[in-house]
Scaffold this active site. Structure first.
Site, PDB file in Angstrom:
ATOM      1  N   GLU A 262     -31.122  43.198  82.413  1.00 37.87           N
ATOM      2  CA  GLU A 262     -32.454  43.567  81.924  1.00 37.87           C
ATOM      3  C   GLU A 262     -33.430  42.538  82.476  1.00 37.87           C
ATOM      4  O   GLU A 262     -33.638  41.479  81.884  1.00 37.87           O
ATOM      5  CB  GLU A 262     -32.482  43.594  80.394  1.00 37.87           C
ATOM      6  CG  GLU A 262     -31.550  44.615  79.768  1.00 37.87           C
ATOM      7  CD  GLU A 262     -31.987  46.043  79.993  1.00 37.87           C
ATOM      8  OE1 GLU A 262     -33.079  46.266  80.566  1.00 37.87           O
ATOM      9  OE2 GLU A 262     -31.241  46.954  79.597  1.00 37.87           O
ATOM     10  N   CYS A 296     -41.247  42.030  78.767  1.00 34.94           N
ATOM     11  CA  CYS A 296     -40.825  42.649  80.024  1.00 34.94           C
ATOM     12  C   CYS A 296     -41.471  44.017  80.185  1.00 34.94           C
ATOM     13  O   CYS A 296     -41.579  44.538  81.294  1.00 34.94           O
ATOM     14  CB  CYS A 296     -39.301  42.742  80.101  1.00 34.94           C
ATOM     15  SG  CYS A 296     -38.551  43.518  78.666  1.00 34.94           S
TER      16      CYS A 296
END
Length: 510
Positions: A262, A296
């Site tokens: 990720e 993110c």
């Protein structure tokens, strides 16, 4: 502070635990944790040594060997109790997340709620670790696939979500029959210590195997590298920068381990001429400045049709002017600090670079000083007119910088700009045109792992699989069928007849 006492955070804490035992090594370095909110010291954490790491992993492996034999619904019962403990400690844990990391108190409490939600999800999942039965081409044969526990699951988490990302992985891994080994960011180790203290109650009350939930706080160059190279850890989930993920993936692949990655995002929102601006403006602002741009999934690029460009630009600048910047512990504030002064330097350097490339700073960019800003980590979120091909726009700057990019023509042009970066995490379009919305979601539309219509890029629910494509890594966590990553898949064939036919009709007579 009272919330530190409630969570068992002391002036000096240790960085290696098997769930009940803390290894009291003090010669592997110490982390002096300061809050970005006010710059004041919170506590110290003695880092895990390489020797401690080996002891912790050995216990985690022993725990796996025992835990995998427990029926999955009973594993789910343990996770249910973890969720209840988190409910009990939601307020102080949310306060610690906010104070140690710097995100707003609302976001800190929301992150703990996300942990509670994934516990609830995992409890249900514990009764749905399903396989499939297929028809065999051979008579009197049954063929099916099933999933088995994998082993010790390593979790490397980033500073921006100190506890939620751990829970996405750990709660699913636990119901899947795995044990957990957590290496949190060294920038926010106290939240991990707090979680370990909370878990200790569940471990004791259920007589769970020691090592089911393990913690190592230490240097990436020492215990981090040992973890990447350790064959006793078959799967490692890495949340972090693209550079960190690339290195980790290479090391893990060399030993034929598995990785969930990720990594970075360079997320964009497309604003078409038909967009409902009353909906889109709040989504843009929250996406760009929430967590001070350190998600993110933060909105970094705003791709606006020329017909509405000036109107959207003026609205965004006006909205930024009303933002309240200050301590994250005050719920009236919208924007808290960046994680540290290095992040502030990165923010300033990016603004210098974009102006050198031809960008125009429309708003913000200042570093705040004076009363309430003593930590030196508070900045005014920036709005910049730019072009997608700029080198700095192609990168992910983990700070509150929003690039405004103009497009002409139809939505095809906007999608081309949108997809014209190496990252592929989250994406969004605001439109009331059904054709534009469906095209954005089509297989020639957004190339991201997450694609939204008429909502922003940040704020994913745990029910859906979370993750992205391209240099975002391709991993998936949390909801949907992400649980499969934490298990090993096996195909089984049973012959219940009296003959031995071979597949594909092959004859082998002896």
């Amino acid at each position: 502070m009272e919330f530190l006492k409630k969570l068992g955070i002391k002036e000096e804490n240790y960085g290696a635990s098997t769930g009940l035992e803390w290894f009291k090594t003090t010669d592997a370095g110490v982390l002096e944790v300061k809050s970005p909110a006010d710059g004041k010291p919170i506590a110290k954490v003695y880092q895990c040594s390489e020797a401690d790491y080996d002891k912790v992993v050995a216990k985690a492996h022993e725990a796996y060997l025992e835990w995998r034999k427990v029926p999955a619904p009973k594993r789910g019962e343990v996770v249910r109790q973890v969720g209840n403990k988190l409910r009990e400690y939601k307020e102080p844990l949310g306060q610690l997340v906010s104070y140690e990391m710097g995100k707003s108190l609302q976001e800190g409490l929301g992150e703990v709620q996300e942990m509670i939600d994934i516990c609830d999800f995992a409890v249900g999942q514990s009764r749905q670790l399903y396989g499939f039965t297929m028809h065999s081409e051979r008579e009197n044969h049954r063929m099916y696939d099933q999933y088995h526990p994998l082993g010790v699951v390593g979790i490397i988490s980033a500073f921006n979500f100190p506890v939620a990302v751990w829970s996405w992985n750990a709660m699913l891994a636990t119901v899947c029959g795995d044990s957990n080994l957590w290496k949190p960011s060294s920038k926010v180790p106290l939240t991990a210590v707090a979680i370990q203290n909370i878990l200790a109650d569940v471990i004791k009350e259920n007589n769970l195997p020691e090592g089911l939930f393990s913690l190592i706080i230490g240097r990436g160059s020492t215990v981090g590298e040992k973890m990447l190279n350790d064959k006793r850890v078959p799967l490692i989930s890495i949340t972090g920068s693209t550079g960190v993920g690339r290195h980790g993936a290479e090391v893990i692949a060399k030993r034929f381990g598995k990785a969930i990655l990720e990594l970075g995002g360079n997320n964009a929102i497309i604003i078409t001429p038909s967009a409902d601006l009353k909906m889109s403006i709040p989504a843009i602002v929250f996406g760009a400045v929430g967590t001070a741009g350190q998600r993110c999934t933060s909105t970094r690029r705003l791709i606006i049709h020329e017909e509405v460009y000036d109107k959207v630009k003026d609205s965004i600048v006006k909205a930024y002017g009303s933002l309240k910047i200050g301590t994250p512990m005050d719920e009236k504030n919208h924007v808290g600090p960046l994680i540290d002064k290095a992040a502030v330097a990165m923010f300033r350097d990016a603004l210098v670079k974009v102006e050198e490339e031809g960008g125009k700073l429309l708003y913000g960019g200042d570093v705040l000083e004076g009363e309430g800003y003593e930590s030196g980590c508070y900045v005014v979120p920036a709005i910049v007119e730019a072009e997608n091909h700029y080198e700095i726009v192609q990168e992910e700057t983990f700070a509150p910088i929003l690039y405004l990019i103009k497009y002409k023509g139809d939505v095809d042009n906007a999608i081309e700009i949108h997809n014209g970066v190496v990252q592929g995490l989250s994406s969004s379009i605001f439109t009331t045109d059904m054709r534009e919305a469906e095209q954005f979601l089509s297989h020639w539309g957004s190339d991201c792992g997450i694609a939204n219509v008429n909502i922003g890029t940040s704020g994913a629910e745990i029910g859906g699989a979370f993750g992205g494509e391209k240099e975002t890594g391709g991993g998936r966590e949390s909801g949907s069928d992400s649980w499969k990553a934490y298990m090993r898949r096996q195909t089984n064939t049973i012959n219940y007849g009296r003959e031995l036919p071979l597949a594909q009709g092959i004859k082998f007579d002896i």
